[in-house]
Design an enzyme around this catalytic site. Sequence first.
Site, PDB file in Angstrom:
ATOM      1  N   HIS A  23       9.712  29.143  97.864  1.00  0.00           N
ATOM      2  CA  HIS A  23       8.945  29.902  96.871  1.00  0.00           C
ATOM      3  C   HIS A  23       9.439  31.348  96.792  1.00  0.00           C
ATOM      4  O   HIS A  23       9.512  31.920  95.705  1.00  0.00           O
ATOM      5  CB  HIS A  23       7.458  29.891  97.222  1.00  0.00           C
ATOM      6  CG  HIS A  23       6.832  28.547  97.071  1.00  0.00           C
ATOM      7  ND1 HIS A  23       5.831  28.276  96.165  1.00  0.00           N
ATOM      8  CD2 HIS A  23       7.053  27.365  97.716  1.00  0.00           C
ATOM      9  CE1 HIS A  23       5.465  27.004  96.250  1.00  0.00           C
ATOM     10  NE2 HIS A  23       6.192  26.442  97.193  1.00  0.00           N
ATOM     11  N   ASP A 101       2.336  33.025  92.261  1.00  0.00           N
ATOM     12  CA  ASP A 101       2.786  31.695  92.672  1.00  0.00           C
ATOM     13  C   ASP A 101       1.737  30.646  92.325  1.00  0.00           C
ATOM     14  O   ASP A 101       0.528  30.900  92.381  1.00  0.00           O
ATOM     15  CB  ASP A 101       3.039  31.672  94.182  1.00  0.00           C
ATOM     16  CG  ASP A 101       3.658  30.368  94.640  1.00  0.00           C
ATOM     17  OD1 ASP A 101       4.889  30.268  94.623  1.00  0.00           O
ATOM     18  OD2 ASP A 101       2.908  29.436  95.005  1.00  0.00           O
ATOM     19  N   ASN A 323      15.023  24.325  94.713  1.00  0.00           N
ATOM     20  CA  ASN A 323      16.049  25.360  94.806  1.00  0.00           C
ATOM     21  C   ASN A 323      17.419  24.746  95.079  1.00  0.00           C
ATOM     22  O   ASN A 323      18.419  25.141  94.480  1.00  0.00           O
ATOM     23  CB  ASN A 323      15.708  26.366  95.907  1.00  0.00           C
ATOM     24  CG  ASN A 323      14.631  27.340  95.494  1.00  0.00           C
ATOM     25  OD1 ASN A 323      14.472  27.651  94.319  1.00  0.00           O
ATOM     26  ND2 ASN A 323      13.869  27.811  96.456  1.00  0.00           N
ATOM     27  N   ASP A 343       7.920  17.369  96.176  1.00  0.00           N
ATOM     28  CA  ASP A 343       8.401  16.993  94.842  1.00  0.00           C
ATOM     29  C   ASP A 343       9.779  16.354  94.857  1.00  0.00           C
ATOM     30  O   ASP A 343      10.378  16.104  93.817  1.00  0.00           O
ATOM     31  CB  ASP A 343       8.432  18.236  93.944  1.00  0.00           C
ATOM     32  CG  ASP A 343       9.367  19.317  94.478  1.00  0.00           C
ATOM     33  OD1 ASP A 343       9.857  19.184  95.621  1.00  0.00           O
ATOM     34  OD2 ASP A 343       9.605  20.310  93.761  1.00  0.00           O
ATOM     35  N   GLN A 344      10.307  16.047  96.042  1.00  0.00           N
ATOM     36  CA  GLN A 344      11.737  15.781  96.170  1.00  0.00           C
ATOM     37  C   GLN A 344      12.183  14.431  95.614  1.00  0.00           C
ATOM     38  O   GLN A 344      13.345  14.287  95.207  1.00  0.00           O
ATOM     39  CB  GLN A 344      12.152  15.957  97.634  1.00  0.00           C
ATOM     40  CG  GLN A 344      12.031  17.411  98.058  1.00  0.00           C
ATOM     41  CD  GLN A 344      11.990  17.632  99.547  1.00  0.00           C
ATOM     42  OE1 GLN A 344      12.318  16.749 100.333  1.00  0.00           O
ATOM     43  NE2 GLN A 344      11.557  18.808  99.963  1.00  0.00           N
TER      44      GLN A 344
END
Length: 400
Positions: A23, A101, A323, A343-344
């Site tokens: 983040h 965020d 990222n 979320d991968q």
Amino acid sequence: MANSSELTPSPHIALLPSSGMGHLTPFLRLAALLAAQGVKITFITPLSKKSFICLHSTIFLHIRKAADPFYYHIEVTRRSCHLLSSLLPSLSPPLSAIITDMSLTATVVPITKALNIPNYIFFTSSAKMLTLFLSFHTLVGSKANTNLHEIDDIEIPTLEPIPKCWIPPPLLQDKNDLLKAYIIRERTLAALNGDKVIHGIPSVFAIGVLPPCGFQKTKTLAWLDDQAIGSVLYVSFGSRTALPREQLRELGDGLVRSGYSFLWVIKVKKVDREDDEQLRDVIGDELMESINQKGLVVKHWLDQENILRHPAIGGFLSHCGWNSVTEAIWHGVRVLAWPQHGDQKINADLVERFGMGIWPKSWGWGGEVIVKGGQIAEKVREVMRNELLKMQARKHRRRD
């Protein structure tokens, strides 16, 4: 006579990131882009942990420490956001806006609304994950998903069905979990553009792949400079993933057996300061000797941006954090996806759709099964030999 630029003051924007490099990094990149446009930036971060505990010990007493410190730190930060009520009005010049965020939305929005400060929410993942994020609280009890334990696919408006196995396991469990709690709490965002998911949220803007900051460009490892162009597989699972000991050894065996040179970043503990074991103690003397003949293994932080831009890197074995995915796209590096959490899996699916990587779905989430070295070696060879993936990755590359 003064020109209009002299009469109009530069905007002043505060940025409030959350816990974890996943983040913090995109917030830093966004801040650099805004600053380059003449925007005055105030970056708001928590105090160091020691000071934080001293100042907010009563808060800590009411938080159950989670197995994953990432969500624990989010919760601690969230419970301290009331301090913004006095901090934000004290900034000079007055704020034009704040960028918050996603994990702090429900706590910060009421404060900024009361102060009449525009608040933009920065979601540091894909639009597809955002749709799931915003829709999750409506899934349980809906006609399409009567019982999440009895279905194979998750039905979400505007999207094709998402396999249930792509959803982070904590979200499907009945017990309380900090990840599940904060996603449900942030439901005040409500929906994506056009009110097609749930009514009532502002517009959502895609800001694309954020370029690396100039200060991130540091010197690379000398070992890489001695390797042939496109010959090295970079192996890293991010700042939060610690593979089980048995899986680490199978991974090392697979990398050696693949026949390709590799740069492998090992992480044994989720919290770095607790990680004081020697590499030989982690993977064993015999495997260490084999690794030293073909690759380089390190047990400390590396500048991933700098590694991926190196011409020797030909592939990336990655957990597919957002990222890492965007950095692979930026530098045109093909990916062998091995999602671990969060979320991968959704990100890994996008990598395959882009045509710049492969995802062995049978490997599951990290820790679900032990993937054997032979399987890993086979997939490494498949990625590194695939010229179509190489061409597709290069097509997406952005030169910096």
